[in-house]
Design a protein around this motif. Structure first.
Motif: not given
Length: 127
Positions: A27-30, A33-42, A44-48
């Motif tokens: 992803r971009a620095q800024n 994180r629209s999709i990631q926010k909906h997936l948190e806790g559900k 295993d996400i690696e955000d780079v």
């Protein structure tokens, strides 16, 4: 790639495909994180962060009839410097971009019901 503009539905559809797996989100620095926010806790996400995005500050106003904004950052960069001209129409790509336009009292925008070039062309021809 999801279909439509309902980010929660896109995230849930994606979750069905990848449940139990580790998923990389380049992803971009800024990024919002629209999709990631909906997936948190559900999931295993690696955000780079793979690139930095920052607004341009040195650019001319546009006399174009149609202005297409692809992110809230684009909206802020443009309208912090220049007003919308009477003859101009706007398109917002995504709900968060539409919300950014509304912060500048721009409500008469078009919002494609889905992401992608084909939907952008369809909304342009519908103007």
């Amino acid at each position: 790639v999801g279909q439509g503009s309902d980010l929660e539905k896109i995230a849930n559809d994606f979750l069905e495909l990848v449940a139990g797996q580790k998923v990389l989100f380049p992803r971009a620095q800024n990024s919002m994180r629209s999709i990631q926010k909906h997936l948190e806790g559900k999931l295993d996400i690696e955000d780079v962060v793979v690139y930095a995005n920052k607004p341009k500050t040195d650019f001319a106003s546009s006399d174009a009839d149609l202005l297409v904004f692809t992110s809230p950052m684009n909206v802020h960069a443009y309208f912090d410097k220049y007003p919308l001209q009477a003859h101009q129409q706007t398109i917002a790509i995504g709900k968060s971009t539409a919300v950014a336009l509304e912060k500048y009292n721009i409500y008469n925008y078009r919002l494609p019901y889905a992401f992608g070039e084909k939907k952008l062309v369809e909304v342009c021809y519908g103007m």
